[in-house]
Design an enzyme around this catalytic site. Structure first.
Site, PDB file in Angstrom:
ATOM      1  CB  SER A  46      -0.904   0.061   1.440  1.00  0.00           C
ATOM      2  OG  SER A  46      -1.754   0.941   1.054  1.00  0.00           O
ATOM      3  CG  ASP A 207      -4.528  -1.901   0.376  1.00  0.00           C
ATOM      4  OD1 ASP A 207      -3.760  -2.555   0.971  1.00  0.00           O
ATOM      5  OD2 ASP A 207      -4.203  -0.729  -0.409  1.00  0.00           O
TER       6      ASP A 207
END
Length: 391
Positions: A46, A207
C-alpha cells in the site's frame, strides 16, 4: 554496517505512512552521507510500497533518497492523491442503479475516489529505470510490492531482483518476477471501495494488505535474515473508545482498516518469535533439515495514536471531503482511521514526520544495535538524542 541480508518492510496506512519518513530520517543520521541504502531488500504494501519504491530509486545514496521522500511528503495535498466529485458520484449511483434494474450486465465495481492524480504523480516523480540500474550495480538486492489478486484471492508479491531470486508459490500467496512500474504501486494501494482496482495482465488487483496472511513472507523468500519493520498501528494504551450502544460507519471503517493493516502483521511476528524460540532448542547440525532459519526483527511503531492526531487537522481537509466523512460518521468527536487514512494535508504529514523522527531518536541505541552499527557508543547516542529532542 548492516548485513547484506537485512530487509526493510513498510506497511500500509494511507497518509499515516508519513510517520515512516520520520523514522527513516532518524535512521539515515546513523550513517555517513555518501553511503548506499543499508537495506538491500525492500518490501512494501500500500502506501509503504510507494515509500520503498522511492528509496529503491536512490539506493546508491540513502540520505538523498530519504530527503527526496521527505520533501514530497511535506508538500502533499489531497488533490495530489485523489479526485472526489460528489456530483459525478451521485450520477453514477443513480445511472448504474437504474441500469441494474433493466440490464443483466454486471455493474462496475464501486469506488469513492479517482486515483488518477496519484498515477500522474508517480509517473512524474519515480524513475523506474533506476531500480534495475541499482540492482545491476549491487546497491540493491530486491524490491517487492504486494497486492491482492481479486480473481483467485491470493496475496501476490511482484518483485524485481537478482537472477538468484526465484518465484514462489505457497498457500494463498505467491511471488511473481516482473519489471515494476506505477500499475503495481496503484494496485498495492487500491483500498476496496476507496480507490479503483488496477488491472495488470488481465487480472484486477487491490490493496496488498487485504489477503496478506503472512506479511513477513516476501522478505524471507528474498533471503532476509534480519527485518526492520515500521508499522503504523496505535500503541496498546490508545485503544479506540466508541459511544456505548451507538455504532457509526466510521467505527466500522476504523475496525476494518486496523484489521487490514495491522492484525496479520502482529500475528506473523508472534509466529516468527515461536519459530525462533523453537530453533534455539534444536542443535545447529539438525536445523538445516527442517528448512527453517532464524529471522531477527526490529519493530518500530508510533508512540501516539495517529488517528487521534488526525482529529486536530480534520478542519483543514477540503470541504467536499469533510462532508463525505461526516456522512460516514466522522464528526470530529472521536478518532477515525478513515479520516487519518485520507489526511493528505501538509500539517498532518509534517506532524507525523516529526513524531516518527522523535520516536526513533528514543530508540536509536536499539536500532543501531540491530543494524550492527558500532560507530557510536550508547552514551554518545544518549547525549545526541537529548540534544536533538530538546531542540
Amino acid at each position: 554496517m548492516a548485513r547484506l541480508n537485512t530487509a526493510l518492510l513498510l506497511t500500509g496506512g494511507g497518509a499515516r505512512a508519513a510517520y515512516q519518513v520520520g523514522v527513516l530520517k532518524a535512521i539515515a543520521e546513523l550513517y555517513p552521507r555518501n553511503i548506499g541504502i543499508p537495506f538491500p531488500i525492500l518490501c512494501g504494501t500500500s502506501a509503504g510500497a510507494i515509500n520503498v519504491t522511492a528509496l529503491a530509486c536512490y539506493a546508491s545514496c540513502f540520505h538523498l533518497g530519504v530527503r527526496k521522500l521527505e520533501w514530497v511528503w511535506r508538500r502533499f495535498e489531497t488533490h495530489h492523491i485523489f479526485d472526489f466529485h460528489p456530483g459525478r458520484l451521485l450520477w453514477r449511483l443513480m445511472y448504474e442503479g437504474s441500469a441494474g434494474l433493466i440490464s443483466r450486465q454486471p455493474n462496475r465495481a464501486f469506488h469513492l475516489f479517482d486515483n488518477a492524480p496519484l498515477r500522474r504523480m508517480l509517473d512524474q516523480l519515480i524513475d523506474y529505470r533506476r531500480i534495475d540500474d541499482n540492482i545491476r550495480y549491487g546497491t540493491l538486492n530486491a524490491l517487492a510490492i504486494t497486492a491482492s489478486d481479486y480473481d483467485d484471492g491470493r496475496s501476490t508479491t511482484f518483485f524485481q531482483g537478482h537472477g538468484d531470486h526465484q518465484p514462489w508459490t505457497r498457500a494463498r500467496r505467491r511471488g511473481v518476477r516482473t519489471a515494476l512500474h506505477s500499475d503495481h504501486l496503484l494496485a498495492s494501494s487500491a483500498l476496496p471501495f476507496i480507490f479503483p482496482a488496477t488491472q495488470i495482465d488481465n487480472t484486477f488487483y487491490g490493496d496488498g494488505s487485504i489477503h496478506q496472511l503472512s506479511p513477513l513472507s516476501p522478505a524471507i523468500h528474498l533471503g532476509a535474515e534480519r527485518i526492520l519493520l515500521i508499522a503504523l498501528d496505535p500503541p496498546s494504551h490508545a485503544a479506540q473508545v466508541s459511544q456505548r450502544g451507538y455504532l457509526t460507519s466510521s467505527n466500522i471503517a476504523s475496525h476494518l482498516l486496523n484489521t487490514v493493516f495491522t492484525d496479520t502483521l502482529n500475528s506473523d511476528l508472534e509466529q516468527l518469535l515461536r519459530v525462533n524460540q523453537t530453533l534455539e532448542l534444536i542443535p545447529e547440525r539438525d536445523r538445516h533439515s527442517l528448512n527453517l532459519k532464524r529471522v531477527d526483527t526490529c519493530l518500530l511503531k508510533p508512540s501516539q495514536d495517529l488517528d487521534a492526531i488526525a482529529l486536530t487537522y480534520l478542519h483543514t481537509l477540503p470541504a467536499h471531503v469533510r462532508r463525505l466523512l461526516r456522512v460516514l460518521g466522522v464528526k470530529g468527536d472521536e478518532a477515525s482511521s478513515l479520516a487519518s487514512f485520507l489526511m493528505f494535508i501538509p500539517g498532518y504529514c509534517q506532524h507525523l514526520i516529526r513524531l516518527g523522527y522523535q520516536d526513533t531518536l528514543k530508540e536509536r541505541a536499539r536500532v543501531a544495535d540491530f543494524l550492527a552499527l558500532d560507530t557510536l557508543s550508547k552514551q554518545e547516542l544518549a547525549d545526541e538524542n537529548r540534544i536533538k529532542l530538546e531542540a
